[in-house]
Design a protein around this motif. Sequence first.
Motif, PDB file in Angstrom:
ATOM      1  N   MET A   1     -24.670 -62.328-125.585  1.00 28.32           N
ATOM      2  CA  MET A   1     -23.239 -62.373-125.912  1.00 28.32           C
ATOM      3  C   MET A   1     -22.981 -61.237-124.678  1.00 28.32           C
ATOM      4  SD  MET A   1     -22.011 -62.457-129.613  1.00 28.32           S
ATOM      5  CE  MET A   1     -23.203 -61.082-130.111  1.00 28.32           C
ATOM      6  N   ILE A  49     -24.111 -74.433-132.925  1.00 27.44           N
ATOM      7  CA  ILE A  49     -24.617 -73.562-131.786  1.00 27.44           C
ATOM      8  C   ILE A  49     -23.641 -73.387-130.861  1.00 27.44           C
ATOM      9  CG2 ILE A  49     -26.370 -73.378-129.904  1.00 27.44           C
ATOM     10  CD1 ILE A  49     -27.657 -73.303-132.668  1.00 27.44           C
ATOM     11  N   PHE A  52     -20.969 -70.584-131.320  1.00 29.86           N
ATOM     12  CA  PHE A  52     -21.331 -69.063-131.264  1.00 29.86           C
ATOM     13  C   PHE A  52     -21.735 -68.878-129.979  1.00 29.86           C
ATOM     14  CE2 PHE A  52     -21.614 -69.746-136.022  1.00 29.86           C
ATOM     15  CZ  PHE A  52     -20.696 -68.702-136.114  1.00 29.86           C
ATOM     16  N   ASN A  53     -21.632 -69.828-128.808  1.00 29.28           N
ATOM     17  CA  ASN A  53     -21.745 -69.467-127.397  1.00 29.28           C
ATOM     18  C   ASN A  53     -21.043 -70.357-126.455  1.00 29.28           C
ATOM     19  OD1 ASN A  53     -23.648 -71.344-125.818  1.00 29.28           O
ATOM     20  ND2 ASN A  53     -24.285 -71.498-127.926  1.00 29.28           N
ATOM     21  N   TRP A  80     -32.119 -75.130-124.170  1.00 30.30           N
ATOM     22  CA  TRP A  80     -32.980 -74.843-125.119  1.00 30.30           C
ATOM     23  C   TRP A  80     -32.642 -74.081-126.249  1.00 30.30           C
ATOM     24  CZ3 TRP A  80     -38.080 -76.479-124.695  1.00 30.30           C
ATOM     25  CH2 TRP A  80     -38.351 -76.936-123.217  1.00 30.30           C
ATOM     26  N   LEU A  81     -31.082 -74.209-126.306  1.00 28.59           N
ATOM     27  CA  LEU A  81     -30.178 -73.518-127.670  1.00 28.59           C
ATOM     28  C   LEU A  81     -30.129 -74.492-128.751  1.00 28.59           C
ATOM     29  CD1 LEU A  81     -27.644 -71.337-125.732  1.00 28.59           C
ATOM     30  CD2 LEU A  81     -29.830 -70.535-126.849  1.00 28.59           C
ATOM     31  N   SER A  83     -30.601 -76.383-131.992  1.00 29.77           N
ATOM     32  CA  SER A  83     -31.636 -75.888-133.026  1.00 29.77           C
ATOM     33  C   SER A  83     -31.897 -77.316-133.844  1.00 29.77           C
ATOM     34  CB  SER A  83     -30.804 -74.729-134.159  1.00 29.77           C
ATOM     35  OG  SER A  83     -29.761 -75.496-134.806  1.00 29.77           O
ATOM     36  N   MET A 116     -41.435 -73.808-119.669  1.00 27.75           N
ATOM     37  CA  MET A 116     -41.049 -73.837-120.976  1.00 27.75           C
ATOM     38  C   MET A 116     -40.804 -72.526-121.490  1.00 27.75           C
ATOM     39  SD  MET A 116     -44.942 -74.727-122.806  1.00 27.75           S
ATOM     40  CE  MET A 116     -45.467 -76.044-121.752  1.00 27.75           C
ATOM     41  N   VAL A 119     -42.466 -68.891-126.161  1.00 24.95           N
ATOM     42  CA  VAL A 119     -42.833 -69.118-127.691  1.00 24.95           C
ATOM     43  C   VAL A 119     -43.463 -70.534-127.963  1.00 24.95           C
ATOM     44  CG1 VAL A 119     -40.619 -69.853-128.356  1.00 24.95           C
ATOM     45  CG2 VAL A 119     -41.916 -69.149-130.106  1.00 24.95           C
ATOM     46  N   SER A 120     -42.885 -71.421-127.067  1.00 23.28           N
ATOM     47  CA  SER A 120     -43.476 -72.877-127.235  1.00 23.28           C
ATOM     48  C   SER A 120     -45.193 -72.833-126.774  1.00 23.28           C
ATOM     49  CB  SER A 120     -42.911 -73.878-126.558  1.00 23.28           C
ATOM     50  OG  SER A 120     -41.595 -73.992-126.730  1.00 23.28           O
ATOM     51  N   GLU A 180     -38.759 -66.016-121.392  1.00 15.75           N
ATOM     52  CA  GLU A 180     -38.770 -65.530-122.727  1.00 15.75           C
ATOM     53  C   GLU A 180     -37.526 -65.802-123.709  1.00 15.75           C
ATOM     54  OE1 GLU A 180     -40.051 -61.475-123.735  1.00 15.75           O
ATOM     55  OE2 GLU A 180     -41.277 -61.755-121.831  1.00 15.75           O
ATOM     56  N   LYS A 181     -36.470 -65.373-122.895  1.00 12.04           N
ATOM     57  CA  LYS A 181     -35.318 -65.722-123.687  1.00 12.04           C
ATOM     58  C   LYS A 181     -33.986 -66.446-122.909  1.00 12.04           C
ATOM     59  CE  LYS A 181     -36.603 -62.989-126.945  1.00 12.04           C
ATOM     60  NZ  LYS A 181     -37.046 -63.758-128.070  1.00 12.04           N
ATOM     61  N   VAL A 182     -33.237 -67.158-123.671  1.00 10.93           N
ATOM     62  CA  VAL A 182     -32.107 -67.760-123.326  1.00 10.93           C
ATOM     63  C   VAL A 182     -30.968 -66.911-123.660  1.00 10.93           C
ATOM     64  CG1 VAL A 182     -30.813 -69.794-123.398  1.00 10.93           C
ATOM     65  CG2 VAL A 182     -32.964 -70.090-123.676  1.00 10.93           C
ATOM     66  N   LYS A 183     -29.996 -66.530-122.464  1.00  5.97           N
ATOM     67  CA  LYS A 183     -28.706 -65.736-122.616  1.00  5.97           C
ATOM     68  C   LYS A 183     -27.867 -66.538-123.475  1.00  5.97           C
ATOM     69  CE  LYS A 183     -29.692 -62.942-118.760  1.00  5.97           C
ATOM     70  NZ  LYS A 183     -29.495 -63.080-117.271  1.00  5.97           N
ATOM     71  N   SER A 184     -27.025 -65.869-124.197  1.00  2.32           N
ATOM     72  CA  SER A 184     -26.075 -66.597-124.939  1.00  2.32           C
ATOM     73  C   SER A 184     -24.710 -65.871-124.856  1.00  2.32           C
ATOM     74  CB  SER A 184     -26.418 -67.039-126.280  1.00  2.32           C
ATOM     75  OG  SER A 184     -26.407 -65.954-127.017  1.00  2.32           O
TER      76      SER A 184
END
Lengths: 184, 294
Positions: A1, A49, A52-53, A80-81, A83, A116, A119-120, A180-184
Motif C-alpha cells: 500500500m 482481493i 484491498f488493492n 499472483w494476487l 487467492s 515464478m 515461495v513457489s 519475492e513480493k508483489v506490491k499492493s
Amino acid sequence: MSETREYVPNVIKAEEMDPKFKYEISKLPGAEKLMLCFQCGTCTADCPISRFNDFYRPRKIARMVQLGLKDRLLSDDALWLCSTCFTCVDHCPQGVEIAGIVRVLRNLTVKERAVMPLVSKELASNILKAGYVYEFPESRLKRREMRGLPPLPKPNLEDVKKIFELTGSSEMLEKAKTFEKVKS
Amino acid sequence: MSELKYLVFLGCVIPYRLASYEISARKVLKKLDVELVEMPEFNCCGFPMDPINHDLMLTLAARNLCLAEKQNLDILTLCNGCFSILNETNKVLAEDKDVREKINGHLSEIGMEFKGTIKVKHLVHVLVEDVGFEKIKDAVKKPLANLRVAQHGGCHIVRPAKHVNHGDDPENPTMLKNLIRLTGAECLDYMDETECCGNPIIGVNEEVPFQMAREKLEHVRAVKAQALITVCPFCHMMYDLNQPRIERAFNEKFGIPVLHYTQLLGLAMGFTPEQLLLNQLRVKPTELVSQIQQ
C-alpha cells in the motif's frame, strides 16, 4: 500500500495486441469460456482481493486476454494476487472460470517467461526433497510419537521426482528466476 | 450399523504446525466410531503447485487418489486445500477423457492408473453426510450452553460449486453452523461470513490478507463471539497464529480465540482442554475454558 507501482500507459497500441492469443488461451482447461465474458464486472465487484488493492482486477484480466495483450499480462505480477477463493467462478453470470483463466496465465508466465514467486520455488524444492511442503526435523517426528500419534506416511521420492520430470516441472524450476513480493 | 472407514489424508501443514487439529480430530472421530486408516504412502496433494504447473498438480493429486483406490477407501481430509485439490482432480479425471488420458500417461510411468472408484470428503462432509446429526448429538455429554461462537468454514469446502457438490449453499453455508449447534453452543451470524481468509497469497503479499483478516476479526468481534471456529489449517493460521501480528499492524486488540471445530466438539464430548491441546493455540482461550469448567 505504501509503495507505488510503476506507471503503465493506458493507451493500447495495435501492435501490442496478439489476435491469436485468445484462441490459444481458450483451448486450455479452465479458460474455455473466456470469450463468453461480456465485461459485467461481477467478478471484480465480488473479489475480496480487489477490495484491498488497486491493481488486481479480474474483469480487466479477462478483457486483456480477449484483446491479446499478452506481454502486459505476463509481465504484471498482480496476477499472483488471486487467492483462489473461487467467488468469481461461482458468481459469473456467463459461467466463465475467471480463477481458471488466472491460473492458466500464471502457468504460462512460468513456462514462457521463466519466472515464478520465490515461495513457489521453495515449496517445490521441499516437495522434491521431502514429499511434503516441509522438511520435518527429527524433533518434530519424535514429538508426534510422544503424543501417541501414528508415524507420518513415508513419501516416495523417486515417484515424486519422476512426476516433476514427466510434467516438465523440473526443467521449469531449474530455469525460473524468482520474485519475492508483489506490491499492493 | 454401518461401519465408517476412511483413508485419512493429513496433508503437510497439519502434521507440521497444527497437532491440536490432528489430535482433536482423531479423538472425536474415534468417539463417533469412525475408523481412520493411515495413508500407505504420501506426497503433497498438489495445491501449492497449481499456480506454476496445472499438470504437475493433477499428477501429484492423482497419485494420492490411486493409492486410495488401491485400498478401496474414500479419502477424508482435514484441510480445505487438500480437499479442494483431490476432489477437483478426482472429478476432472473422471469426467474429462482427454485430461484423464494425459495424466494416466504420466502415471503409467510410475506403475499407476487412475480409475475413479473412490470419493474425496472433507471432515465436515463426513460428519454431516455419513456420521449424521443424531450420532453426534448422542456423543455430546457436556453441552456447551451459554457459549457464543462464530464460524469460518473457508472457501474450498463450498467453492467452486461445480466441483464441490456436497449440497451446502456457497452463498449461505450451513453445514458447519449446524455442526456447531450440536455442541450446545450458539452459532452467531456476522457480516461477510463467506469471505476468504487470504492465506493462499501470504507468501507473496502480506498487506492484503492482513487487511482481509482484520476485517473478519472486526466482524466477529462486533457480534461478541467468544471464539471463531475453523475447519482448515490455513484459515486457522491466518486468524490464530497471525492474530498478534494483525493486532500490531493495525494497532488493534482482538483477543479472539480461534478453535478447530474438533476442539469445540471434543469439549462438548467431555474431553479436557489439555487432551484437545487448547493450550497450543496462539490466542489463549482462557475465559472460554474457565466458563466451560464452571
